[in-house]
Scaffold this active site. Structure first.
Site, PDB file in Angstrom:
ATOM      1  N   PRO A  21       0.789  -1.230   0.000  1.00 48.62           N
ATOM      2  CA  PRO A  21       0.000   0.000   0.000  1.00 48.62           C
ATOM      3  C   PRO A  21       0.822   1.281   0.000  1.00 48.62           C
ATOM      4  O   PRO A  21       1.832   1.382   0.687  1.00 48.62           O
ATOM      5  CB  PRO A  21      -0.810  -0.083   1.295  1.00 48.62           C
ATOM      6  CG  PRO A  21      -0.687  -1.464   1.786  1.00 48.62           C
ATOM      7  CD  PRO A  21       0.482  -2.090   1.128  1.00 48.62           C
ATOM      8  N   ASN A  22       0.342   2.214  -0.776  1.00 48.64           N
ATOM      9  CA  ASN A  22       0.842   3.582  -0.864  1.00 48.64           C
ATOM     10  C   ASN A  22       2.169   3.724  -1.592  1.00 48.64           C
ATOM     11  O   ASN A  22       2.612   4.841  -1.840  1.00 48.64           O
ATOM     12  CB  ASN A  22       0.929   4.243   0.524  1.00 48.64           C
ATOM     13  CG  ASN A  22      -0.431   4.334   1.171  1.00 48.64           C
ATOM     14  OD1 ASN A  22      -1.371   4.824   0.567  1.00 48.64           O
ATOM     15  ND2 ASN A  22      -0.546   3.838   2.388  1.00 48.64           N
ATOM     16  N   ARG A  82       4.423  11.088  -1.702  1.00 50.61           N
ATOM     17  CA  ARG A  82       4.102  10.671  -0.334  1.00 50.61           C
ATOM     18  C   ARG A  82       5.327  10.862   0.556  1.00 50.61           C
ATOM     19  O   ARG A  82       6.353  10.219   0.345  1.00 50.61           O
ATOM     20  CB  ARG A  82       3.689   9.198  -0.316  1.00 50.61           C
ATOM     21  CG  ARG A  82       3.441   8.693   1.083  1.00 50.61           C
ATOM     22  CD  ARG A  82       3.253   7.200   1.123  1.00 50.61           C
ATOM     23  NE  ARG A  82       3.074   6.791   2.513  1.00 50.61           N
ATOM     24  CZ  ARG A  82       3.503   5.650   2.996  1.00 50.61           C
ATOM     25  NH1 ARG A  82       4.095   4.776   2.211  1.00 50.61           N
ATOM     26  NH2 ARG A  82       3.325   5.363   4.262  1.00 50.61           N
ATOM     27  N   TYR A 141      10.594   9.038   2.152  1.00 51.70           N
ATOM     28  CA  TYR A 141      10.727   8.104   1.036  1.00 51.70           C
ATOM     29  C   TYR A 141      11.479   8.656  -0.167  1.00 51.70           C
ATOM     30  O   TYR A 141      11.695   7.940  -1.139  1.00 51.70           O
ATOM     31  CB  TYR A 141       9.335   7.625   0.597  1.00 51.70           C
ATOM     32  CG  TYR A 141       8.615   6.906   1.713  1.00 51.70           C
ATOM     33  CD1 TYR A 141       8.993   5.618   2.089  1.00 51.70           C
ATOM     34  CD2 TYR A 141       7.583   7.517   2.414  1.00 51.70           C
ATOM     35  CE1 TYR A 141       8.352   4.963   3.132  1.00 51.70           C
ATOM     36  CE2 TYR A 141       6.935   6.864   3.454  1.00 51.70           C
ATOM     37  CZ  TYR A 141       7.327   5.588   3.802  1.00 51.70           C
ATOM     38  OH  TYR A 141       6.695   4.938   4.831  1.00 51.70           O
ATOM     39  N   ASN A 181       8.225  -5.462  -0.605  1.00 53.97           N
ATOM     40  CA  ASN A 181       8.072  -4.368   0.338  1.00 53.97           C
ATOM     41  C   ASN A 181       6.603  -4.410   0.735  1.00 53.97           C
ATOM     42  O   ASN A 181       5.747  -3.890   0.021  1.00 53.97           O
ATOM     43  CB  ASN A 181       8.427  -3.018  -0.282  1.00 53.97           C
ATOM     44  CG  ASN A 181       8.358  -1.897   0.735  1.00 53.97           C
ATOM     45  OD1 ASN A 181       7.694  -2.013   1.761  1.00 53.97           O
ATOM     46  ND2 ASN A 181       9.033  -0.800   0.438  1.00 53.97           N
ATOM     47  N   ALA A 219       2.597  -1.179   4.771  1.00 49.06           N
ATOM     48  CA  ALA A 219       1.815  -1.290   6.008  1.00 49.06           C
ATOM     49  C   ALA A 219       1.449  -2.733   6.343  1.00 49.06           C
ATOM     50  O   ALA A 219       1.287  -3.071   7.518  1.00 49.06           O
ATOM     51  CB  ALA A 219       0.556  -0.434   5.915  1.00 49.06           C
ATOM     52  N   GLU A 231      12.618  -9.449   2.179  1.00 46.03           N
ATOM     53  CA  GLU A 231      11.785  -8.322   2.613  1.00 46.03           C
ATOM     54  C   GLU A 231      12.627  -7.058   2.480  1.00 46.03           C
ATOM     55  O   GLU A 231      13.800  -7.047   2.866  1.00 46.03           O
ATOM     56  CB  GLU A 231      11.364  -8.527   4.068  1.00 46.03           C
ATOM     57  CG  GLU A 231      10.542  -7.398   4.636  1.00 46.03           C
ATOM     58  CD  GLU A 231      10.238  -7.570   6.117  1.00 46.03           C
ATOM     59  OE1 GLU A 231       9.474  -6.740   6.637  1.00 46.03           O
ATOM     60  OE2 GLU A 231      10.766  -8.505   6.758  1.00 46.03           O
ATOM     61  N   HIS A 274      12.645  -2.569   2.676  1.00 45.88           N
ATOM     62  CA  HIS A 274      11.991  -1.317   3.071  1.00 45.88           C
ATOM     63  C   HIS A 274      12.882  -0.155   2.664  1.00 45.88           C
ATOM     64  O   HIS A 274      14.109  -0.224   2.806  1.00 45.88           O
ATOM     65  CB  HIS A 274      11.743  -1.273   4.579  1.00 45.88           C
ATOM     66  CG  HIS A 274      10.822  -2.345   5.030  1.00 45.88           C
ATOM     67  ND1 HIS A 274       9.451  -2.263   4.867  1.00 45.88           N
ATOM     68  CD2 HIS A 274      11.063  -3.548   5.604  1.00 45.88           C
ATOM     69  CE1 HIS A 274       8.903  -3.365   5.336  1.00 45.88           C
ATOM     70  NE2 HIS A 274       9.855  -4.160   5.782  1.00 45.88           N
ATOM     71  N   ARG A 298      11.664   4.382  13.196  1.00 48.12           N
ATOM     72  CA  ARG A 298      10.438   5.173  13.045  1.00 48.12           C
ATOM     73  C   ARG A 298       9.480   4.895  14.202  1.00 48.12           C
ATOM     74  O   ARG A 298       9.897   4.428  15.255  1.00 48.12           O
ATOM     75  CB  ARG A 298       9.819   4.860  11.679  1.00 48.12           C
ATOM     76  CG  ARG A 298      10.789   5.286  10.553  1.00 48.12           C
ATOM     77  CD  ARG A 298      10.226   5.154   9.194  1.00 48.12           C
ATOM     78  NE  ARG A 298       9.046   5.997   9.038  1.00 48.12           N
ATOM     79  CZ  ARG A 298       8.133   5.788   8.095  1.00 48.12           C
ATOM     80  NH1 ARG A 298       8.269   4.787   7.250  1.00 48.12           N
ATOM     81  NH2 ARG A 298       7.084   6.575   7.996  1.00 48.12           N
TER      82      ARG A 298
END
Length: 152
Positions: free
Chosen positions: A12-13, A20, A25, A76, A79, A100, A102, A109
């Site tokens: 998502p996103n 964003r 990012y 990735n 969320a 995985e 990111h 964070r």
């Protein structure tokens, strides 16, 4: 020799990269990311397909497709990382390397981002290097495939 196929899946996103939270990012767009992954794949002898969805069910279907096809995955989960047990269970069925990835470092964070429900079923995790995280993940997949020629 045919290039090994790799799916690069994004949650998502991530389709909104570039607009964003650029302070987190960066300013590169999703199209920039996809081009970087495909070019990195070409250099490594991999055929890379990049996908993005905001839909958990679609992501699970893609993971099932990868497991059935014995395809390595760079994911990735965005969320979904922190709560999607459906995705975690689908990823546990993997039949090839799973990395995985990111863009940011989730551990640096908000506290809710510190837990990954998918990390325990991944081959490894790369985080915090911006778009370079994907390059490193694809390099890891290429290395794993080279170590075990029996892998697809």
């Amino acid at each position: 020799m045919t290039a090994a196929s790799v799916l690069v899946l994004n949650g998502p996103n991530l389709g909104r990269l570039g607009i964003r939270e650029p302070d987190v990012y960066g300013s590169a767009t999703f199209d920039d990311l996809a081009a970087l992954c495909r070019e990195t794949g070409r250099r490594l002898g991999l055929s890379v397909e990049v996908r993005q969805t905001d839909d958990e069910a679609e992501m699970v279907r893609w993971v099932h497709e990868a497991a059935d096809g014995r395809l390595p995955v760079v994911i990735n989960p965005a969320a979904f990382t922190h709560y999607s047990y459906a995705l975690r269970d689908a990823l546990a069925q993997r039949t090839a390397p799973l990395v995985e990835v990111h863009i940011s470092n989730p551990a640096a964070r908000e506290e809710f981002r510190h837990t990954s429900v998918v990390a325990g079923v991944a081959t490894g995790t790369i985080a915090g290097f911006g778009m370079t995280s994907y390059v490193l993940a694809l390099q890891a997949v290429a290395g794993l495939l080279a170590e075990d020629p029996a892998r697809p």
